[in-house]
Scaffold this motif. Sequence first.
Motif, PDB file in Angstrom:
ATOM      1  N   ILE A  11      -5.347  -4.138   7.512  1.00 12.51           N
ATOM      2  CA  ILE A  11      -5.622  -2.814   8.064  1.00 12.51           C
ATOM      3  C   ILE A  11      -5.869  -2.981   9.561  1.00 12.51           C
ATOM      4  CG2 ILE A  11      -7.107  -0.775   7.961  1.00 12.51           C
ATOM      5  CD1 ILE A  11      -7.898  -1.634   5.146  1.00 12.51           C
ATOM      6  N   ASP A  13      -6.468  -1.611  13.704  1.00 13.56           N
ATOM      7  CA  ASP A  13      -7.566  -0.884  14.357  1.00 13.56           C
ATOM      8  C   ASP A  13      -7.462   0.615  14.175  1.00 13.56           C
ATOM      9  OD1 ASP A  13      -7.437  -3.288  17.023  1.00 13.56           O
ATOM     10  OD2 ASP A  13      -8.788  -3.175  15.294  1.00 13.56           O
ATOM     11  N   ASN A  14      -6.258   1.119  13.921  1.00 16.06           N
ATOM     12  CA  ASN A  14      -6.107   2.570  13.730  1.00 16.06           C
ATOM     13  C   ASN A  14      -6.295   2.981  12.280  1.00 16.06           C
ATOM     14  OD1 ASN A  14      -5.441   2.970  16.450  1.00 16.06           O
ATOM     15  ND2 ASN A  14      -3.330   2.334  16.046  1.00 16.06           N
ATOM     16  N   GLY A  15      -6.671   2.019  11.446  1.00 12.28           N
ATOM     17  CA  GLY A  15      -6.835   2.338  10.035  1.00 12.28           C
ATOM     18  C   GLY A  15      -5.517   2.425   9.292  1.00 12.28           C
ATOM     19  N   ARG A  17      -2.074   0.604   7.515  1.00 11.44           N
ATOM     20  CA  ARG A  17      -1.721  -0.617   6.796  1.00 11.44           C
ATOM     21  C   ARG A  17      -0.452  -1.238   7.357  1.00 11.44           C
ATOM     22  NH1 ARG A  17      -2.527   2.497   1.185  1.00 11.44           N
ATOM     23  NH2 ARG A  17      -1.673   0.673   0.121  1.00 11.44           N
ATOM     24  N   ARG A  22      -1.612   5.225   5.534  1.00 13.11           N
ATOM     25  CA  ARG A  22      -3.071   5.382   5.560  1.00 13.11           C
ATOM     26  C   ARG A  22      -3.638   4.754   4.289  1.00 13.11           C
ATOM     27  NH1 ARG A  22      -1.285  10.360   6.189  1.00 13.11           N
ATOM     28  NH2 ARG A  22      -2.171  10.882   4.164  1.00 13.11           N
ATOM     29  N   LEU A  23      -4.934   4.652   4.235  1.00 15.68           N
ATOM     30  CA  LEU A  23      -5.563   3.988   3.098  1.00 15.68           C
ATOM     31  C   LEU A  23      -5.279   4.694   1.777  1.00 15.68           C
ATOM     32  CD1 LEU A  23      -9.078   2.985   4.465  1.00 15.68           C
ATOM     33  CD2 LEU A  23      -6.900   1.807   4.664  1.00 15.68           C
ATOM     34  N   LYS A 170     -11.704  -2.629   2.061  1.00 23.00           N
ATOM     35  CA  LYS A 170     -11.620  -1.171   1.882  1.00 23.00           C
ATOM     36  C   LYS A 170     -10.810  -0.851   0.630  1.00 23.00           C
ATOM     37  CE  LYS A 170     -13.040   0.688   6.030  1.00 23.00           C
ATOM     38  NZ  LYS A 170     -12.842  -0.330   7.025  1.00 23.00           N
ATOM     39  N   VAL A 172      -8.104   1.037  -1.313  1.00 27.27           N
ATOM     40  CA  VAL A 172      -6.866   1.715  -0.912  1.00 27.27           C
ATOM     41  C   VAL A 172      -6.032   2.072  -2.127  1.00 27.27           C
ATOM     42  CG1 VAL A 172      -6.751   0.494   1.287  1.00 27.27           C
ATOM     43  CG2 VAL A 172      -5.529  -0.392  -0.699  1.00 27.27           C
TER      44      VAL A 172
END
Lengths: 254, 230
Positions: A11, A13-15, A17, A22-23, A170, A172
């Motif tokens: 992941i 820095d912008n979140g 993948r 996105r997650l 996190k 996901v």
Amino acid sequence: MLDNQNTIRLIDDNGLRVDGRRLDELRPIKIEVGILDKADGSAYLEHGRNKILAAVYGPREAHPKHIALSDRAVVRCRYHMAPFSTDERKSPAPSRREHELSKVIRESLEPAIMSEYFPRSTIDIFIEVLQADAGTRCAGITAAALALADAGIPMRELVSACAAGKIDGKVVLDLSDVEDKKGDADLPVALMPKSNVVTLLQMDGSLTEEEFVQAMEISTGACRKIYEMQREALRQKYHIVKEQEKEEPSEVSA
Amino acid sequence: MHAELKQLVTPGDLLAEGPYFAGENTYRDGSKIYSSRIGLADIIGNKLIVVPIKGAYIPRIDDIVIGRITDIGMSGWQVDISAPYPAMLPASETPMDRDAGRGDLALHYGVGDLTLAQVIAFDRTRDPLLTTKGRGLGKVTSGKVARIAPAKIPRVIGKKGSMITMLKKETNTDIVPGQNGVILAIGKNPDQERIAIEALYMIEREAHTNGLTDRVRAMIQEEMKGKVVG
């Protein structure tokens, strides 16, 4: 030079993948129903880079006879990965993993199949993975449910499946191959969306109770989205029927 | 009632809630009735049904079927009627029994022969039982055969028999549809039989299109031109 596992960040820095998702984002899914002429029912499914073919034969005569059950149909399932489906050639012989997946996939579909309508017969489900990129058992279940419906086999409802997992700490949705290999947990889930019954639940790795609850929530939510796609694919295949049958109804024996 | 009449439904779709009966291809869960197959929702009185698009042939008593002999047993023949269950035609259910002496069963039907028969028994515990004691039933000795999906047989018959009457008239052949999806076309002329078979497959392919009866008639008439008459 040692390859440090920590050098790969799943992941950024912008979140986002590795593949830019996105997650909580699902990979793109494409569905086609009824593509095999010889099978009673069939479906082709692409889920991300997974390419899965499912075929259903049945209900048909039980061979060998002694496996037949007196009060319902026997459901058999074969999950198989083509030798060219992965980076390294996979031996065509059924592996222990394929044996296990065949069993859990069968168990995920059986609750939906109204097998008591066809005693002493068999329903055979074949899932062939043509290209694998993690999540093949889930994609296989989604495809097989469509193939069963396409074959006209009575079902309580469709079954859809999607995996959740944990990467870089996190939770996901819908792991891809690199995320599955390098991640912390993988949780495939199959759901009968209307009755809200989970028919497949497996876990690889470790999750805290909180993370588990979170993962269940996002995966079942994704299952419901996939269910709508399944319904839409079935309607697309047969929508012409609706229009024409309205205008020229054929004789039906009740 | 949630589903519209003639609406395409899929397994698990909610059809209605309340004082309805759950008919064919539907099931009840509490107060709600759901579809169990892909098909068109319909209502007869207050009974909800789903007319399926596709599905295996499940025999019903009194169905006329066309089957293929697959085995000769002690007292009868095993018949493939394209169902999940092999059917049995006992010698006692054929006119043969009237002959003096039993004779060799194989002399009457060989493996691979076709028979036009009627289902006289079938339930959850045993395989279907057939009879050929009936008018027009028995070994098929001439004609051509088409195999289509059993769900399309009603379309071959048509509303009040309109389609099948047209087929018989235009091709000058006798058309016998089996409920199991096998159809016989028996005519005096192999060309006419072949045209009838083509028409049947055309109906299967285009079962869900408009004006099918007229287009099939046109196709047949086009093919019949220049063929030997009678």
